[in-house]
Design a protein around this motif. Sequence first.
Motif, PDB file in Angstrom:
ATOM      1  N   VAL A   1       2.553   1.396   2.176  1.00 34.67           N
ATOM      2  CA  VAL A   1       3.669   0.623   1.606  1.00 34.67           C
ATOM      3  C   VAL A   1       3.144  -0.386   0.589  1.00 34.67           C
ATOM      4  CG1 VAL A   1       5.572  -0.952   2.121  1.00 34.67           C
ATOM      5  CG2 VAL A   1       4.987   0.872   3.736  1.00 34.67           C
ATOM      6  N   SER A   2       3.670  -0.314  -0.639  1.00 33.00           N
ATOM      7  CA  SER A   2       3.281  -1.248  -1.700  1.00 33.00           C
ATOM      8  C   SER A   2       4.412  -2.244  -1.928  1.00 33.00           C
ATOM      9  CB  SER A   2       2.984  -0.490  -2.995  1.00 33.00           C
ATOM     10  OG  SER A   2       2.631  -1.393  -4.027  1.00 33.00           O
ATOM     11  N   ARG A   3       4.053  -3.525  -1.981  1.00 33.76           N
ATOM     12  CA  ARG A   3       5.043  -4.567  -2.217  1.00 33.76           C
ATOM     13  C   ARG A   3       4.615  -5.408  -3.411  1.00 33.76           C
ATOM     14  NH1 ARG A   3       6.002  -7.535   3.467  1.00 33.76           N
ATOM     15  NH2 ARG A   3       7.827  -8.376   2.336  1.00 33.76           N
ATOM     16  N   ASP A   4       5.603  -5.921  -4.131  1.00 29.46           N
ATOM     17  CA  ASP A   4       5.307  -6.750  -5.294  1.00 29.46           C
ATOM     18  C   ASP A   4       4.776  -8.114  -4.853  1.00 29.46           C
ATOM     19  OD1 ASP A   4       6.161  -4.758  -6.940  1.00 29.46           O
ATOM     20  OD2 ASP A   4       8.068  -5.715  -7.481  1.00 29.46           O
ATOM     21  N   ASP A   5       3.717  -8.543  -5.510  1.00 30.95           N
ATOM     22  CA  ASP A   5       3.215  -9.894  -5.297  1.00 30.95           C
ATOM     23  C   ASP A   5       4.316 -10.894  -5.631  1.00 30.95           C
ATOM     24  OD1 ASP A   5       1.462 -12.055  -4.918  1.00 30.95           O
ATOM     25  OD2 ASP A   5       0.746 -11.967  -6.987  1.00 30.95           O
ATOM     26  N   ASP A   6       4.350 -11.979  -4.891  1.00 30.96           N
ATOM     27  CA  ASP A   6       5.300 -13.076  -5.088  1.00 30.96           C
ATOM     28  C   ASP A   6       6.720 -12.721  -4.644  1.00 30.96           C
ATOM     29  OD1 ASP A   6       5.440 -15.774  -5.657  1.00 30.96           O
ATOM     30  OD2 ASP A   6       6.155 -15.485  -7.700  1.00 30.96           O
ATOM     31  N   SER A   7       6.882 -11.557  -3.987  1.00 27.32           N
ATOM     32  CA  SER A   7       8.203 -11.209  -3.458  1.00 27.32           C
ATOM     33  C   SER A   7       8.320 -11.557  -1.982  1.00 27.32           C
ATOM     34  CB  SER A   7       8.486  -9.715  -3.662  1.00 27.32           C
ATOM     35  OG  SER A   7       7.620  -8.925  -2.857  1.00 27.32           O
ATOM     36  N   PHE A   8       7.221 -12.036  -1.387  1.00 27.70           N
ATOM     37  CA  PHE A   8       7.212 -12.433   0.015  1.00 27.70           C
ATOM     38  C   PHE A   8       6.113 -13.473   0.212  1.00 27.70           C
ATOM     39  CE2 PHE A   8       4.323  -8.952  -0.551  1.00 27.70           C
ATOM     40  CZ  PHE A   8       3.243  -9.211   0.277  1.00 27.70           C
ATOM     41  N   PRO A   9       6.210 -14.283   1.249  1.00 28.04           N
ATOM     42  CA  PRO A   9       5.230 -15.364   1.436  1.00 28.04           C
ATOM     43  C   PRO A   9       3.898 -14.850   1.971  1.00 28.04           C
ATOM     44  CG  PRO A   9       6.832 -15.387   3.214  1.00 28.04           C
ATOM     45  CD  PRO A   9       7.312 -14.357   2.222  1.00 28.04           C
ATOM     46  N   PRO A  10       2.793 -15.528   1.629  1.00 28.30           N
ATOM     47  CA  PRO A  10       1.475 -15.119   2.120  1.00 28.30           C
ATOM     48  C   PRO A  10       1.375 -15.105   3.641  1.00 28.30           C
ATOM     49  CG  PRO A  10       1.243 -16.681   0.325  1.00 28.30           C
ATOM     50  CD  PRO A  10       2.691 -16.653   0.678  1.00 28.30           C
ATOM     51  N   GLU A  11       2.215 -15.899   4.319  1.00 27.86           N
ATOM     52  CA  GLU A  11       2.172 -15.914   5.779  1.00 27.86           C
ATOM     53  C   GLU A  11       2.405 -14.527   6.368  1.00 27.86           C
ATOM     54  OE1 GLU A  11       2.737 -20.129   4.613  1.00 27.86           O
ATOM     55  OE2 GLU A  11       3.522 -18.214   3.908  1.00 27.86           O
TER      56      GLU A  11
ATOM     57  N   LEU B   1      -6.839  -5.779   6.411  1.00 26.87           N
ATOM     58  CA  LEU B   1      -6.464  -6.662   5.309  1.00 26.87           C
ATOM     59  C   LEU B   1      -5.736  -5.856   4.241  1.00 26.87           C
ATOM     60  CD1 LEU B   1      -6.728  -9.543   4.152  1.00 26.87           C
ATOM     61  CD2 LEU B   1      -8.785  -8.769   2.958  1.00 26.87           C
ATOM     62  N   PRO B   2      -4.512  -6.217   3.894  1.00 33.17           N
ATOM     63  CA  PRO B   2      -3.815  -5.501   2.823  1.00 33.17           C
ATOM     64  C   PRO B   2      -4.637  -5.495   1.542  1.00 33.17           C
ATOM     65  CG  PRO B   2      -2.310  -6.950   3.988  1.00 33.17           C
ATOM     66  CD  PRO B   2      -3.690  -7.282   4.484  1.00 33.17           C
ATOM     67  N   GLN B   3      -4.558  -4.409   0.811  1.00 32.41           N
ATOM     68  CA  GLN B   3      -5.303  -4.263  -0.429  1.00 32.41           C
ATOM     69  C   GLN B   3      -4.443  -4.691  -1.617  1.00 32.41           C
ATOM     70  OE1 GLN B   3      -8.684  -3.155  -0.398  1.00 32.41           O
ATOM     71  NE2 GLN B   3      -8.240  -3.620   1.757  1.00 32.41           N
ATOM     72  N   THR B   4      -5.051  -5.376  -2.549  1.00 30.95           N
ATOM     73  CA  THR B   4      -4.315  -5.800  -3.739  1.00 30.95           C
ATOM     74  C   THR B   4      -4.625  -4.877  -4.906  1.00 30.95           C
ATOM     75  OG1 THR B   4      -6.082  -7.307  -4.436  1.00 30.95           O
ATOM     76  CG2 THR B   4      -4.383  -8.202  -2.987  1.00 30.95           C
ATOM     77  N   SER B   5      -3.695  -4.791  -5.819  1.00 26.19           N
ATOM     78  CA  SER B   5      -3.918  -3.980  -7.026  1.00 26.19           C
ATOM     79  C   SER B   5      -3.208  -4.636  -8.207  1.00 26.19           C
ATOM     80  CB  SER B   5      -3.399  -2.546  -6.828  1.00 26.19           C
ATOM     81  OG  SER B   5      -2.021  -2.533  -6.507  1.00 26.19           O
ATOM     82  N   GLY B   6      -3.734  -4.376  -9.382  1.00 28.24           N
ATOM     83  CA  GLY B   6      -3.173  -4.971 -10.585  1.00 28.24           C
ATOM     84  C   GLY B   6      -1.906  -4.273 -11.032  1.00 28.24           C
ATOM     85  N   CYS B   7      -1.341  -4.765 -12.113  1.00 26.47           N
ATOM     86  CA  CYS B   7      -0.143  -4.165 -12.683  1.00 26.47           C
ATOM     87  C   CYS B   7      -0.488  -2.794 -13.274  1.00 26.47           C
ATOM     88  CB  CYS B   7       0.430  -5.060 -13.771  1.00 26.47           C
ATOM     89  SG  CYS B   7       0.717  -6.767 -13.261  1.00 26.47           S
ATOM     90  N   THR B   8       0.462  -1.894 -13.235  1.00 22.74           N
ATOM     91  CA  THR B   8       0.275  -0.552 -13.781  1.00 22.74           C
ATOM     92  C   THR B   8       0.795  -0.491 -15.223  1.00 22.74           C
ATOM     93  OG1 THR B   8       2.451   0.233 -13.104  1.00 22.74           O
ATOM     94  CG2 THR B   8       0.653   0.384 -11.474  1.00 22.74           C
TER      95      THR B   8
END
Length: 286
Positions: A36-46, A58-65
């Motif tokens: 499941v991929s979610r947009d950064d800043d669409s939910f709190p870091p908590e 640990l969820p993996q981060t990825s840059g913009c496509t």
Amino acid sequence: MADYILVTETGSDIHEETARRHGIVVVPMHVNFGEVSRDDDSFPPEELYEYYKTTGKLPQTSGCTPADFSAAFDRIHEKYPTAKILFLAYSAATTVSYRSAHLAAEGRDYVTMMDTKSVSCALRLVVTNVARMMEVNPDATEDEVKAFVESQVRRIRFAFIPGDLEYLRAGGRLSNVAFLGATLLRIKPTVEVLDGKLVATKKRRGAMVKCVGQLVEDFVTREPMDLSRVNLTYTVGNAPDPIIRALVEKILRDHGAQEIEWVKSGCVIASHSGPGAFGIAAVAAE
């Protein structure tokens, strides 16, 4: 700002209110929870921290496509067909986003791209400084705007202390041996962005508040700094730790800081630094 539209990524920690105030378009980076991929800043870091706590992953981060940027560029161009887009990128040395934007910009002569070599609140400071400059000087030429950006990139300084080394270890940025040694000795590494790259520059030992105080004092005294604006970042809660906040602001005020802004990091930054992290950004004097 009818002639220029500023674009950056959510890794700048420019949240909705600031983006709206300055007319900045913020393209979301991504956080991947398994499939499941979610947009950064669409939910709190908590939520990210809770996921790691319950799953051990640990969820993996990825840059913009390229598709993310194409969609953003299309929306802007449709709404402002005569405007130029100035993309101020998250450090190209740390993410694929700059390359993605380059692919999306092909055939679009109205898009200019500049690598800020910055992340988190340092990128936020660069982008908002540029926005303010353009608001005060609406007739600035493209060359003048670019020169201002280049000056900001050359002079921006950023340093942070991770809040929990477990996140660096889980993300593969710290070996088990180094993690155990640092934990036992209560070592807090200072990480700085140097020429766009994250570099561990100093090890401090002791409580977080003590290490943060040392970091801030060193940050504002090792070279002449323009402290008219200072951006500070934290990664958990609705406000920074009150003891740390009081200490940091006292040090900064004692050194002549004027506008001090605290901003909570989004999930891309928080996933690398863990809960309880602290960062500081300002521009060196000319």
